[in-house]
Write a protein that holds these residues in place. Structure first.
Motif, mmCIF file in Angstrom:
data_model
loop_
_atom_site.group_PDB
_atom_site.id
_atom_site.type_symbol
_atom_site.label_atom_id
_atom_site.label_comp_id
_atom_site.label_asym_id
_atom_site.label_seq_id
_atom_site.Cartn_x
_atom_site.Cartn_y
_atom_site.Cartn_z
ATOM 1 N N UNK A 290 13.068 -4.542 3.971
ATOM 2 C CA UNK A 290 13.679 -3.206 4.041
ATOM 3 C C UNK A 290 12.643 -2.090 4.013
ATOM 4 N N UNK A 291 11.384 -2.441 3.797
ATOM 5 C CA UNK A 291 10.369 -1.382 3.639
ATOM 6 C C UNK A 291 9.072 -1.792 4.320
ATOM 7 N N UNK A 292 8.662 -0.988 5.309
ATOM 8 C CA UNK A 292 7.370 -1.195 5.991
ATOM 9 C C UNK A 292 6.578 0.100 5.883
ATOM 10 N N UNK A 293 5.297 0.004 5.556
ATOM 11 C CA UNK A 293 4.434 1.191 5.448
ATOM 12 C C UNK A 293 3.129 0.874 6.180
ATOM 13 N N UNK A 294 2.484 1.894 6.769
ATOM 14 C CA UNK A 294 1.127 1.631 7.259
ATOM 15 C C UNK A 294 0.217 1.307 6.063
ATOM 16 N N UNK A 295 -0.828 0.515 6.297
ATOM 17 C CA UNK A 295 -1.754 0.160 5.215
ATOM 18 C C UNK A 295 -2.280 1.412 4.501
ATOM 19 N N UNK A 296 -2.492 2.469 5.268
ATOM 20 C CA UNK A 296 -3.040 3.713 4.689
ATOM 21 C C UNK A 296 -2.088 4.323 3.652
ATOM 22 N N UNK A 297 -0.817 3.912 3.676
ATOM 23 C CA UNK A 297 0.154 4.482 2.719
ATOM 24 C C UNK A 297 0.571 3.472 1.644
ATOM 25 N N UNK A 298 -0.360 2.606 1.295
ATOM 26 C CA UNK A 298 -0.066 1.605 0.260
ATOM 27 C C UNK A 298 0.392 2.276 -1.045
ATOM 28 N N UNK A 299 -0.167 3.445 -1.335
ATOM 29 C CA UNK A 299 0.198 4.133 -2.582
ATOM 30 C C UNK A 299 1.690 4.477 -2.597
ATOM 31 N N UNK A 300 2.234 4.852 -1.437
ATOM 32 C CA UNK A 300 3.673 5.166 -1.378
ATOM 33 C C UNK A 300 4.511 3.914 -1.629
ATOM 34 N N UNK A 301 4.025 2.783 -1.109
ATOM 35 C CA UNK A 301 4.741 1.520 -1.351
ATOM 36 C C UNK A 301 4.784 1.231 -2.858
ATOM 37 N N UNK A 302 3.659 1.462 -3.531
ATOM 38 C CA UNK A 302 3.631 1.227 -4.985
ATOM 39 C C UNK A 302 4.565 2.193 -5.712
ATOM 40 N N UNK A 303 4.563 3.458 -5.285
ATOM 41 C CA UNK A 303 5.443 4.439 -5.948
ATOM 42 C C UNK A 303 6.895 3.987 -5.848
ATOM 43 N N UNK A 304 7.297 3.571 -4.658
ATOM 44 C CA UNK A 304 8.696 3.171 -4.448
ATOM 45 C C UNK A 304 9.028 1.904 -5.237
ATOM 46 N N UNK A 305 8.106 0.943 -5.244
ATOM 47 C CA UNK A 305 8.351 -0.315 -5.961
ATOM 48 C C UNK A 305 8.508 -0.055 -7.464
ATOM 49 N N UNK A 306 7.610 0.752 -8.011
ATOM 50 C CA UNK A 306 7.664 1.000 -9.460
ATOM 51 C C UNK A 306 8.853 1.860 -9.860
ATOM 52 N N UNK A 307 9.314 2.711 -8.933
ATOM 53 C CA UNK A 307 10.462 3.575 -9.252
ATOM 54 C C UNK A 307 11.780 2.856 -8.982
ATOM 55 N N UNK A 308 11.723 1.566 -8.681
ATOM 56 C CA UNK A 308 12.909 0.727 -8.444
ATOM 57 C C UNK A 308 13.711 1.217 -7.241
ATOM 58 N N UNK A 309 12.987 1.829 -6.251
ATOM 59 C CA UNK A 309 13.667 2.331 -5.059
ATOM 60 C C UNK A 309 13.738 1.292 -3.946
ATOM 61 N N UNK A 310 13.095 0.123 -4.135
ATOM 62 C CA UNK A 310 13.049 -0.847 -3.046
ATOM 63 C C UNK A 310 14.031 -1.994 -3.300
ATOM 64 N N UNK A 311 14.406 -2.637 -2.195
ATOM 65 C CA UNK A 311 15.185 -3.873 -2.259
ATOM 66 C C UNK A 311 14.515 -4.863 -1.317
ATOM 67 N N UNK A 312 14.654 -6.147 -1.596
ATOM 68 C CA UNK A 312 14.040 -7.153 -0.730
ATOM 69 C C UNK A 312 12.526 -7.016 -0.724
ATOM 70 N N UNK A 313 11.919 -7.475 0.365
ATOM 71 C CA UNK A 313 10.456 -7.547 0.432
ATOM 72 C C UNK A 313 9.860 -6.292 1.088
ATOM 73 N N UNK A 314 8.578 -6.078 0.788
ATOM 74 C CA UNK A 314 7.859 -4.889 1.281
ATOM 75 C C UNK A 314 6.617 -5.368 2.010
#
Ligand code: NDP
Length: 322
Positions: A294-318
């Motif tokens: 449900x979540x794809x980010x460019x490698x350059x935006x890895x920090x955004x992926x971490x923000x979303x994961x830690x804030x419990x905003x993600x579902x499934x795999x990233x």
């Protein structure tokens, strides 16, 4: 020069620095992989924030990826240039190009694309050992699964459902509850609204569960133990809310069992790794398990992926796309 994401000093998501990092020729026993997709897992957060110690700094974090072999080091015979391959549990993943020890790599079968491989190998092999080895889940099993709509969670719902288990999943929203149910969860408990110990009592007619899969850690301890039958097994396999504090053995009264498993211990030999991955590939190729990205980010935006994961905003795999 290829780009990678490094941690120079452990900390919050801002500690992830996207920069040029030189890549050396592969050493003996190594393979150079041009990555096409990179998995994001909660262990990356522990490496970034210092909960799990990095060997040295700066370090490229990330433990999972898939791509094409572009060079092989001396002594490598199992892989050749052009092979499609993936790995899980080998740090150094947030990079366009990386070296991996050949014994930690698996070949990708036809029908498994790079995104799917990078999204599932670590979480899927974890689910395999949790359900098939740590405890042998079957039609008689009633289990509690925390974070049922997460990356590990959605795969676990489908796999446990295929094994015939009764699955009680915890989630933090109604949308996540719906997703867990669509993926095979039998019952859900929204922990923002309801107490999960009472929920488990209700769904099991007061009997409790055979096994609790607890990746949340601090916030669900010791209540997870109250969800078990006598002689039940508490599987503490993660720390999404923080580590479980030290506790006295008397907390296991009722003849409970406790284990703290890791994927590495269950895939320590190349044979274990191959078998584990093969069983996962078979579950996906036979369509018994569908990998939700449900979540794809460019490698350059890895920090955004971490923000979303830690804030419990993600579902499934990233995944990150280099
Ligand atoms: P998830 O996609 O499951 O994300 C974590 C989820 O945990 C969140 O979405 C959230 O779901 C839940 N959660 C509960 N409390 C918190 C909190 N305070 N902060 C953040 N999340 C919280 O991540 P992964 O699938 O990557 O990993 C799941 C867990 O499994 C992790 O703890 C990880 O360390 C562990 N793991 C362990 C392995 C092993 O071999 N030991 C291997 C792989 C993963 P909700 O909002 O619905 O509660």
């Amino acid at each position: 020069m290829p780009f990678a994401v490094r941690v120079h000093a452990t900390g919050g998501p801002e500690a992830l620095v996207y920069e040029d990092v030189p890549v050396a020729d592969p050493s003996p026993g190594e393979v150079l992989l041009r990555q096409r997709a990179i998995g994001v897992n909660f262990i990356d957060v522990y490496h970034r924030n210092g909960l799990y110690k990095l060997e040295s700094l700066p370090a490229i974090i990330g433990s999972e990826g898939a791509g094409d072999v572009i060079a092989v080091g001396p002594g490598v015979s199992r892989f050749k240039v052009g092979d499609r391959a993936a790995y899980a549990g080998s740090i150094g993943g947030y990079a366009e190009v990386r070296a991996v020890r050949a014994e930690r790599l698996v070949k990708l079968p036809d029908g498994i694309d790079y995104d799917t491989a990078a999204a599932m190998l670590l979480q899927g092999m974890t689910v395999r050992y949790l359900l098939r080895e740590t405890y042998r889940v079957g039609p008689e099993t009633t289990m509690l699964l925390h974070a049922a709509a997460g990356g590990v969670g959605l795969i676990a719902c489908q796999w446990a459902h295929a094994l015939g288990a009764t699955i009680i999943g915890t989630v933090s929203s109604d949308e996540k509850a719906e997703l867990a149910m669509e993926n095979g969860c039998t019952y859900t408990i929204n922990t923002k609204r309801d107490d999960f110990v009472s929920g488990v009592r209700e769904y099991t007619n007061g009997n409790g569960c055979d096994v609790v899969y607890d990746s949340v850690g601090k916030d669900t301890f010791p209540q997870s133990l109250d969800c078990l039958k006598p002689r039940g097994l508490w599987v503490s396999f993660g720390n999404s809310s923080g580590p479980v504090p030290p506790f006295p053995l008397t907390a296991l009264k009722g003849s409970l069992f406790a284990t703290r498993p890791t994927l590495l211990a269950y895939t320590a030999t190349p044979r274990d790794l191959e078998d584990n991955a093969a069983e996962l590939f078979q579950m996906v190729l036979s369509k018994q398990i569908r990998i939700t990205i449900n979540h794809r980010y460019p490698l350059s935006r890895a920090a955004d992926a971490h923000r979303d994961l830690e804030a419990r905003r993600t579902t499934g795999s990233i995944i990150l796309i280099p």
